[in-house]
Scaffold this motif. Structure first.
Motif, short mmCIF file in Angstrom:
data_model
loop_
_atom_site.label_atom_id
_atom_site.label_comp_id
_atom_site.label_asym_id
_atom_site.label_seq_id
_atom_site.Cartn_x
_atom_site.Cartn_y
_atom_site.Cartn_z
N UNK A 76 4.52 -33.24 37.29
CA UNK A 76 5.41 -34.17 37.98
C UNK A 76 4.87 -35.58 37.71
N UNK A 77 5.00 -35.96 36.46
CA UNK A 77 4.55 -37.28 36.04
C UNK A 77 5.38 -37.71 34.84
N UNK A 78 5.09 -38.87 34.33
CA UNK A 78 5.89 -39.39 33.22
C UNK A 78 5.26 -38.98 31.89
N UNK B 261 16.05 -39.65 33.95
CA UNK B 261 14.85 -40.31 34.51
C UNK B 261 14.49 -41.56 33.70
N UNK C 41 7.86 -43.11 48.10
CA UNK C 41 9.27 -43.25 47.70
C UNK C 41 9.45 -43.12 46.19
N UNK C 42 8.39 -43.38 45.44
CA UNK C 42 8.48 -43.23 43.99
C UNK C 42 8.83 -41.78 43.65
N UNK C 43 8.14 -40.86 44.31
CA UNK C 43 8.36 -39.44 44.03
C UNK C 43 9.78 -39.02 44.43
N UNK C 44 10.31 -39.66 45.47
CA UNK C 44 11.65 -39.31 45.95
C UNK C 44 12.70 -39.67 44.90
N UNK D 60 12.06 -40.31 41.66
CA UNK D 60 11.76 -39.54 40.44
C UNK D 60 12.40 -38.17 40.51
N UNK D 61 12.23 -37.51 41.64
CA UNK D 61 12.76 -36.14 41.72
C UNK D 61 14.27 -36.15 41.66
N UNK E 232 15.21 -36.51 38.21
CA UNK E 232 14.88 -35.30 37.45
C UNK E 232 15.95 -34.21 37.65
N UNK F 254 19.93 -34.88 46.68
CA UNK F 254 18.73 -35.70 46.47
C UNK F 254 19.06 -37.15 46.13
#
Lengths: 404, 361
Positions: free
Chosen positions: B3-5, B69, B276-279, B281-282, B285, B297
């Motif tokens: 779960x990264x770039x 993304x 919030x970055x992960x929110x 990103x997901x 995705x 989402x």
């Protein structure tokens, strides 16, 4: 970005599952039931002991503990650790023995203990034969832990320890305590502390239960009066207890930062809102409650994927920096806001105590609400965390009061 | 499990960031902001040259056909730099076209949008903050579209507009070309002068069908995610600016960032921004990996990030003291962009209702 595991890890997952199918039967799973959020240490049953021994042999438990001391000595792999936790949890299989002995003392001994100490303590601790309690906090030393005053004076071959510890969980069941004791009264405060191992059966130790705001007695006060502790029963050198103890607090933070308990709370909250009526309709149909619930779900999902981001970073051996430092506050505050909503869903029944059968879900959310203090205060209070985030995460100047 | 770039994504993000740091300092932002159209053709051409217009266009139409993304990461950097211009509407228009089934329109417009020769935008929301397709009143019959769209980004400079409307009971997207008959464009005075909005009225305007409800939904969801990414970039910038200012500004003989009250407020802001970055990103995705989850989402991201950006921009302005309240100080650019991100594509309460309904609550 790829949320599935590579074939190497999928193979590992299958291996773990096959292991669990073989060694932890359906009957075991049924008997085990759901694990509590805050598990207290207890002696393991023979069945659990046999299972854990197999799991250690297979390399699934106590991975950072050397084989010689009852661990499985595996290289650090964040993904494998996650897979093990996921699969063991799904199978309701026993994982590492809960409690501060395994979580905090063992890593400290692995890092700083003498060969004799490792030999004597690690193996019986990981099997649960030795139960530990932690003697850190004192009535006058909470956030400013290094100001602690329980003192140890050398008298021949023994330390004579006098003082008082508080917020000691599990002290009545514990065989030993790992404690911070001031042994160098003239040294600057962080340099005068020694990390000491004290047998609870020693004369002069008195344990008194501490009654909490929620009515429970999960913590105690421990009074030490002229307690004689063998001179060599210390970890690291005399006066170096502060840095020795630091490695263990890191572990406590990592534990509290997990989001599983928040997910459990959220799922419970949705059920509560579906099964509790407010003025003739389920609470979940109430606009205000529905909106708050969705807002909280957004925060929960952010926290969960933030966890996956951190896992990815640790998997790649990257420093998690600011992202890692904020998790404790973000997660414990989210938990607070969830149970706060639960009380509103209960409507006027928020006035009823936990255990009152006439309250929705027997008022279990009231107890959860009260327990959020353990999350907000334990392992470094929210305000202490704010200092850490600001200083280490954002690079703001260090508080003069905490400079040393 | 990653779960990264990817390296390519990190490179794309860094390239856009570097370009904007060089070509779009706040002095340039202010020039564009004060221009008539709020659109700087040269700046846009530079971004097109970096490939941002090609990202969402499939390869068969001359684009890069990237993961969604990638485009979201670009949106974050545009937000970080307070980049003025038509990115959001243009990207949504391309996504709507791609999601639709009008092959001729794709062939006509997609290659040109990828190369920067044409600019599209979207007209979806209607009066009284209606953004859910089920509530649209704009209608099409016999290829003529009639209705009013009170918040359309950059309608005045766009070559085509994708309009959310209904024909009979079915909602979808229709394409209207610039200068079409019966179309009236009236510029609005917005809070965020870096992203212009127009009020557009269509009166029996010729329109060609782009796609049905699915294309409209995908276009809207993409917009929700891109606006969330923008909000994250803006919040990140505002936090950085406030941290830097607090180390520089002294009162009572010390940097204000040394005061514990200040540190604690900033720590809370960081704890709110960071996850919030992960929110987003997901959410981004899911567009490629789990499209059945995107509606939920995308809405959750907009709910959280739209509100977060406003709270953070407000608190950071306050933490600056008087200077934050001046027009001259750059923080206002993000404070005002936050208000665009809050309102455009619908307020949090609307999307909370949508998520609750999706869950059957």
């Amino acid at each position: 970005m790829n949320l599935s595991y590579s074939e190497e890890y999928e193979a590992f997952r299958r291996e773990v599952r096959a292991f669990l199918d073989k060694h932890w039967t359906e009957a075991d799973r049924e008997k085990a039931g759901e694990a509590p959020i805050l598990a207290m240490p207890r002696k393991q049953t023979e069945r659990e002991a046999a299972f854990r021994a197999k799991a250690v042999e297979a390399g699934y438990l106590y991975k950072s503990v050397p084989r010689a001391y009852g661990g499985s000595e595996q290289p650090f792999d964040a993904f494998k650790s996650t897979i093990i936790v996921e699969e063991f949890r799904a199978a309701k299989a026993p994982r590492e023995i809960p409690g501060q002995g395994v979580a905090m003392l063992v890593p400290t001994l692995v890092e700083h203990g003498t060969p004799e100490q490792k030999q004597q303590f690690i193996a019986p601790t990981v099997t649960g034969d030795l139960v530990w309690c932690q003697g850190y906090s004192e009535p006058g030393a909470g956030s400013d832990l290094a100001s602690l005053r329980t003192k140890g004076e050398l008298d021949g071959d023994h330390w004579i320890v006098n003082g008082q510890k508080i917020w000691t969980s599990n002290a009545s069941e514990a065989d030993w305590m790992f404690a911070l004791v001031r042994t160098e009264p003239d040294a600057p405060k962080h340099q005068g502390i020694t990390y000491m191992l004290i047998e609870m059966a020693t004369p002069g130790i008195e344990v008194r239960p501490l009654k909490q705001l929620n009515g429970g007695t999960d913590f105690t006060e421990v009074f030490l009066e002229n307690v004689r502790v063998p001179k060599n029963s210390i970890v690291g050198a005399r006066g170096e207890g502060w840095p020795v103890s630091r490695s263990t607090l890191k572990h406590e933070r990592a534990f509290i930062g997990g989001t599983d308990y928040v997910r459990k709370t959220f799922d419970g909250l949705v059920m509560l809102a579906q099964f509790t009526n407010l003025r003739g309709e389920p609470a979940i149909k109430n606009d205000t409650i529905r909106t708050r619930l969705v807002e909280l779900e957004a925060r929960l999902i952010a926290a969960e994927f933030h966890g996956k981001r951190l896992l990815t970073m640790s998997g790649k051996k990257q420093d998690t920096g600011l992202a890692g430092l904020i998790t404790k506050n973000a997660t414990s505050e989210l938990q607070h806001d969830l149970v706060d909503l639960a009380l509103d869903i209960m409507g006027d029944c928020a006035a009823l105590a936990t255990g009152e059968e006439k309250a929705p879900f027997s008022g279990m959310f009231v107890d959860a609400y009260m327990w959020t203090f353990a999350l907000l205060i334990g392992g470094g209070t929210t305000n202490i965390q704010r200092n850490i985030i600001a200083e280490r995460g954002l690079g703001l100047p260090r508080d003069p009061a905490t400079k040393r | 499990m990653d779960f990264g770039l990817s390296e390519d994504q990190q490179l794309l993000k860094a390239t856009v960031a570097r370009f904007l740091a060089e070509q779009c300092p706040t002095t340039r932002v202010r020039e564009v902001m004060e221009s008539d159209t709020g659109h700087d053709a040269q700046l846009w051409a530079g971004l097109v040259e970096l490939g941002i217009a090609s990202l969402p266009v499939p390869e068969e139409y001359g684009g890069l056909g990237s993961e969604f993304l990638d485009l979201s990461l670009v949106a974050e950097e545009l937000g970080y730099a307070a980049t003025p211009g038509p990115f959001l509407g243009a990207a949504m228009a391309v996504i709507g076209l791609v999601a639709g089934d009008a092959q001729e329109l794709k062939a006509r417009w997609l290659p040109e949008t990828a190369s920067g020769g044409s600019l599209g935008t979207v007209a979806i929301g209607e009066a009284e903050s209606v953004w859910d397709p089920s509530g649209l009143k704009t209608s099409v019959s016999d290829g003529k579209l009639t209705g009013r769209k009170p918040l359309v980004p950059y309608a005045a400079v766009s070559d085509f507009i994708l309009v959310g409307a209904r024909e009979g009971e079915e909602s979808g997207l229709w394409l209207v070309e610039a200068g079409a008959s019966g179309m009236q464009i009236e510029p609005l005075s917005g809070n965020d002068m870096t992203r212009r909005l127009d009020d557009v009225v269509f009166n029996a305007t010729p329109a060609v069908r782009v796609g049905g409800p699915d294309a409209l939904a995908r276009c809207l969801d993409a917009g929700l995610i891109l606006i969330s990414a923008d909000a994250f970039g803006g919040a990140r910038r505002v936090l950085e600016m406030t941290r830097d200012y607090s180390l520089e500004r002294e009162q009572f003989g010390q940097p204000i960032g040394a005061f514990q009250s200040y540190k604690h407020q900033l720590a809370d802001i960081a704890a709110e921004v960071e996850p919030c970055m992960a929110l987003y990103w997901y959410a981004a995705h899911t567009v490629d990996a789990f499209p059945e989850q995107t509606a939920k989402h995308a809405a959750l991201a907009k709910i959280r990030l739209g509100e977060m950006f406003n709270r953070v921009a407000f608190q950071c302005t306050e933490l600056h003291g008087g200077i934050g309240f001046t027009w001259e100080y750059d923080l206002q650019l993000w404070f005002r962009r936050a208000l665009f991100d809050k309102g455009f594509l619908g307020e949090a309460a609307l999307h909370c209702d949508r998520v609750a309904e999706m869950a059957g609550w």
